[in-house]
Write an enzyme that holds these catalytic residues in place. Structure first.
Site: not given
Ligand code: GLU
Length: 513
Positions: A265-267, A270
């Site tokens: 996921s994008k998380r 990050d």
């Protein structure tokens, strides 16, 4: 089969294109080119509530950056356009009506409250998956339960309705996925999906099938998250009577988090500090910014090579492939079923490879541009020397400027750990003598080998082993205990600057022990 291969990438413009979507696009491109066919791009924008301005342009720019632009797209229409579903929206209703006519779909008039009441009823009865399906539809308000006259009346009075697919009660749906083999699903596990929404727009399922058919798509290559929809799609082909020309399906394995636990996921990006989008993206609603592979310093060739290997391999040890070599080597049967871990270290490895093999001139351009952006005018000869110094150590183009800071700025602080271990009397003695020698005679040509020869001679005359003090020498001149070839650094700095830095270190650093 000598039919032309036609594949499509069919993203919905709902935000930045995720790296998984980009891989889907790449595999479609590779397969099309390998088979001498066509790669289409269709924008699936029928869900207006999820439309994000700029997302379509983002997709276009991402594909162009990687050099995998479609043969047919909204910007390069072919014969089967338009290539945006919003521009085809009038075309879908007749297909839904055709299905009603054939007994494979029906009008449903249930209100949101009625649907909710049904869900509550089913949940209370401990139905695990409360669905509008072949059993529950018999208790709802639809054209299967209402009289013909009532249906006509409701339609005539403009009552909102949806059109649902009428799935068979007990039937096995089977199809052969090119990656997964036979997929068999029983219709009792499926629901009567909405095909036309009450706002008059088709759902993904209807629009996708109708368009794939009208656009002559021969192979549907897409992410595994669409596998659960595939049985419905197969049924729709059958309902329409298009079985003969049904595309073949290939569902790509999931991209997993670096530790293999769950979907990427994008998380994760990050959290672990890597991009999951091809280009920088600013969400137009929240203003949230996400970094892209391009702006982080990944070269298109490296990202392509990396993406290609996220689920596919050539079957031998080779890893470095240009785009045309990928086209040559690609085949769907070498795509794995299992999810693929996203390993950013591998992406960096590819980037190093492609960056390091660029010409010195090309690499120098990166350095000169970054220097200029920082307001520094570098002389070309010096820039060339810097590139030679760093070219085997860089991962990103920006590293030429970043990692050469030790040349442009004399250290004001020194690595304490190295100083604690290496800054001793022997080191100081060698450095004193060396600095004095550099200051005394600056007429001798100063390059890496003469700088080294002088240092060796100095240590030898003092009967001190150079190896023992070398790290202290590096510390004095750069502030660090490790880095690029030190004698090359000396050559670029010149004798006076080296001497000056040594003097500063001698003056600043306390002795250990
Ligand atoms: N619009 C779908 C998506 O956003 C397309 C899925 C498919 O390829 O059928 O991924």
């Amino acid at each position: 089969m000598n039919q032309e291969v036609r594949v499509r990438f069919a993203p919905s413009p709902t935000g930045a294109l995720h790296i998984g979507g980009l891989r889907t696009a790449l595999y479609n491109y590779l397969f099309a080119k390998k088979m001498g066919g066509k790669f289409l791009l269709r924008i699936e924008d029928t869900d207006q509530t999820r439309f994000v301005p700029g997302a379509e342009e983002y997709i276009q720019e991402s594909l162009a950056w990687l050099g995998i632009s479609p043969d047919e797209s909204p910007w390069k229409p072919g014969a089967v356009g338009p290539y945006r579903q919003s521009e085809r929206k009038e075309s879908y209703l007749p297909y839904a009506l055709d299905l009603i006519e054939k007994g494979h779909a029906y009008y449903a008039f249930d209100t949101a409250e009625e649907l909710e009441a049904m869900r509550e009823r089913l949940t209370a009865a401990r139905v695990v998956q409360p669905q509008y399906n072949s059993i529950t539809r018999t208790q709802m308000k639809n054209s299967l339960t209402l009289s013909k006259a009532e249906v006509q009346e409701r339609l005539a009075s403009g009552q909102p309705y949806v059109i649902r697919a009428k799935l068979p009660l007990k039937e096995e749906v089977r199809f052969q996925d090119l990656i997964r083999g036979w997929v068999v699903v029983h219709t009792s596990t499926l629901d009567d999906k909405v095909l036309m929404k009450s706002d008059g727009m088709p759902t993904y399922h209807l629009a996708n099938i109708v368009d794939d058919h009208l656009m002559g798509i021969t192979h549907v290559i897409r992410g595994e998250e669409w596998l659960p929809s595939a049985p419905l799609h197969v049924l729709l082909y059958r309902f329409f009577g298009w079985e003969e020309s049904m595309p073949q399906f290939a569902h790509l394995p999931l991209l997993l988090k670096p530790d293999g636990n769950g979907k990427l996921s994008k998380r994760d990006g990050d959290k672990l500090g890597f991009p999951v989008f091809p280009l920088n993206w600013t969400d137009p609603f929240s203003g949230e910014k996400s970094s892209g592979f391009r702006e982080t310093g990944y070269l298109p060739d490296a990202l392509l090579n990396f993406l290609a290997f996220l689920g596919w391999n050539p079957g031998d040890e080779r890893e470095i492939f240009s785009l045309s070599e990928l086209v040559e080597a690609f085949s769907i049967d070498r795509i794995g079923k299992a999810g693929t871990k996203f390993d950013i270290a591998k992406a960096k490895w590819f980037n190093e490879h492609y960056l390091r093999q660029l010409s010195v001139e090309h690499q120098r351009e990166y350095l000169l541009q970054d220097a200029q952006a920082a307001g520094v005018q570098l002389e070309k000869g010096k820039a060339t020397a810097v590139v030679h110094l760093l070219r085997e150590r860089v991962t990103f183009p920006g590293d030429f400027w970043k990692d050469s800071q030790l040349l442009w700025q004399a250290p004001s602080e020194f690595d304490e750990e190295v100083a604690g271990k290496k800054w001793n009397l022997e080191a100081k003695t060698v450095l004193e003598t060396y600095a004095a020698a550099l200051e005394a005679d600056n007429s001798i040509p100063f390059d890496a080998s003469s700088a080294k020869a002088l240092l060796e001679a100095t240590a030898e005359a003092l009967e001190i082993k150079l190896g023992k003090v070398m790290q202290a020498v590096r510390l004095a001149v750069t502030g660090w205990g490790a880095g690029p070839d030190l004698m090359e650094v000396f050559a670029i700095l010149g004798p006076q600057e080296v001497a000056k830095r040594i003097r500063f270190a001698l003056h600043t650093l306390p002795l250990v022990g």
